[in-house]
Design a protein around this motif. Sequence first.
Motif, short mmCIF file in Angstrom:
data_model
loop_
_atom_site.label_atom_id
_atom_site.label_comp_id
_atom_site.label_asym_id
_atom_site.label_seq_id
_atom_site.Cartn_x
_atom_site.Cartn_y
_atom_site.Cartn_z
N THR A 185 0.83 -1.21 0.00
CA THR A 185 0.00 0.00 0.00
C THR A 185 0.87 1.26 0.00
OG1 THR A 185 -1.62 -1.24 1.29
CG2 THR A 185 -1.97 1.12 1.13
N LEU A 186 1.91 1.26 0.83
CA LEU A 186 2.81 2.42 0.87
C LEU A 186 3.48 2.63 -0.48
CD1 LEU A 186 4.59 2.09 4.34
CD2 LEU A 186 3.18 3.99 3.55
N THR A 187 3.88 1.53 -1.10
CA THR A 187 4.54 1.61 -2.40
C THR A 187 3.61 2.22 -3.44
OG1 THR A 187 5.83 -0.34 -1.85
CG2 THR A 187 5.74 0.25 -4.17
N ILE A 188 2.35 1.81 -3.38
CA ILE A 188 1.36 2.33 -4.33
C ILE A 188 1.14 3.83 -4.11
CG2 ILE A 188 -1.12 2.27 -4.86
CD1 ILE A 188 -0.78 -0.86 -4.41
N ILE A 189 1.06 4.23 -2.83
CA ILE A 189 0.87 5.65 -2.52
C ILE A 189 2.06 6.45 -3.04
CG2 ILE A 189 0.70 7.32 -0.64
CD1 ILE A 189 -0.81 5.08 0.94
N ALA A 190 3.26 5.88 -2.87
CA ALA A 190 4.47 6.57 -3.33
C ALA A 190 4.49 6.71 -4.85
CB ALA A 190 5.70 5.81 -2.86
N SER A 191 3.85 5.76 -5.54
CA SER A 191 3.94 5.73 -7.01
C SER A 191 2.80 6.46 -7.70
CB SER A 191 3.91 4.28 -7.49
OG SER A 191 4.71 3.48 -6.68
N MET A 192 1.80 6.89 -6.93
CA MET A 192 0.61 7.45 -7.57
C MET A 192 0.90 8.72 -8.35
SD MET A 192 -2.26 6.38 -4.92
CE MET A 192 -3.50 7.47 -5.17
N GLN A 193 1.80 9.54 -7.80
CA GLN A 193 2.16 10.78 -8.49
C GLN A 193 2.80 10.47 -9.85
OE1 GLN A 193 1.73 14.07 -7.39
NE2 GLN A 193 2.42 14.62 -9.43
N ALA A 194 3.61 9.42 -9.87
CA ALA A 194 4.37 9.11 -11.10
C ALA A 194 3.49 8.43 -12.15
CB ALA A 194 5.56 8.25 -10.75
N VAL A 195 2.82 7.36 -11.77
CA VAL A 195 2.11 6.58 -12.79
C VAL A 195 0.60 6.45 -12.55
CG1 VAL A 195 4.02 5.24 -13.74
CG2 VAL A 195 2.93 4.48 -11.65
N GLY A 196 0.13 6.89 -11.38
CA GLY A 196 -1.31 6.84 -11.14
C GLY A 196 -1.81 5.46 -10.73
N VAL A 197 -3.05 5.43 -10.30
CA VAL A 197 -3.67 4.23 -9.75
C VAL A 197 -3.74 3.09 -10.77
CG1 VAL A 197 -5.93 3.33 -9.03
CG2 VAL A 197 -5.02 5.38 -7.97
N VAL A 198 -4.12 3.44 -12.00
CA VAL A 198 -4.39 2.39 -12.98
C VAL A 198 -3.10 1.72 -13.45
CG1 VAL A 198 -5.35 1.95 -15.28
CG2 VAL A 198 -6.51 3.52 -13.74
N LEU A 199 -2.01 2.49 -13.50
CA LEU A 199 -0.78 1.97 -14.10
C LEU A 199 0.24 1.47 -13.08
CD1 LEU A 199 -0.37 4.72 -16.84
CD2 LEU A 199 -1.24 2.42 -17.17
N VAL A 200 -0.05 1.67 -11.79
CA VAL A 200 0.96 1.34 -10.78
C VAL A 200 1.31 -0.16 -10.81
CG1 VAL A 200 -0.64 0.98 -8.86
CG2 VAL A 200 1.68 1.69 -8.38
N ILE A 201 0.33 -0.98 -11.13
CA ILE A 201 0.58 -2.42 -11.17
C ILE A 201 1.65 -2.77 -12.19
CG2 ILE A 201 -1.30 -2.92 -12.81
CD1 ILE A 201 -0.28 -5.16 -9.90
N ALA A 202 1.71 -1.98 -13.27
CA ALA A 202 2.71 -2.24 -14.31
C ALA A 202 4.12 -2.01 -13.77
CB ALA A 202 2.46 -1.33 -15.51
N MET A 203 4.27 -1.01 -12.90
CA MET A 203 5.60 -0.77 -12.31
C MET A 203 5.91 -1.81 -11.24
SD MET A 203 7.21 1.40 -13.90
CE MET A 203 8.64 1.86 -12.93
#
Length: 296
Positions: A185-203
Amino acid sequence: MFEWFLEPLGYEFIRHALAIGILVGILCPVVGSYLIIRRMALLGDVIAHCVLPGLSIAAFTGIDLMIGAFSSGIAGALFITWIRSQSRIKADSAMALTFSTFFALGITLLSTLKNKFDLDSLLFGDILATTPSDILRTLSITVLVLAVIKLTYKELLLYTFDSTGAQAMGLPVHALYVGLMAVTTLTIIASMQAVGVVLVIAMLVGPALSAYLLVRELHQMMMLGAVLGAVVSTIGVYFSYYTELPSGPSIVLVSSSLFILVLLFSPSQGILTRPELLAQIQRFGQSKKIDHHHHE
């Protein structure tokens, strides 16, 4: 060539984008490696969509967005576990239900609470709008998560590969599960600015899967994944600068292209370079030669 490399660095927003992109590129594959091996990759996607209700409630009540997103993400993960433990419903069905429920709730709350959210940048990221405080937040999450993983590496390794064995050895498997969810969850929150909710799984899975096809050990997969993630993010930002395409999707497309290359050409696992395939081609060539001699 040098000009080409330096020109974008003249812009502060590109420097910020590169900084957060590299941090996310390092963090995501490390956490993603665990999810891939636990066959929980889709859980990352589910949690990413589960943070929405928390974000909109936090924005409405004025508390820190991180706290809202984090609580909501963990709630989603625990909801899945609860459905599974109370019924004979399998993980994928529980995830599908949770994913859609939380996402719908999030969108509903965003419109009823009249949040001033830019839904597009929330869903697809807006790395070019990165502020120094975003970078600082992502850096602190990255350091925290990597430190936690370093400290609990052995336990997580055991749990990842053999949770039944880990339980038999007396490891707190439920705590490890919740810990892994918290880290995700923390990783996803950290990544939202960069790739957003929909694309975070790709990273979370892209660079880690590429690494998975190239190395054998989990720690190698994490390290190589982190390097590939940082490279992918950097190339993605440059690509988006020169083609004027959106950055989040550009990063993800670079990541997927890299994966396809590795899938085709990985020395040990590549579709076109597998030892057994090359041996077959050689055998085929030799049989052709033999046929040729027979005909002569």
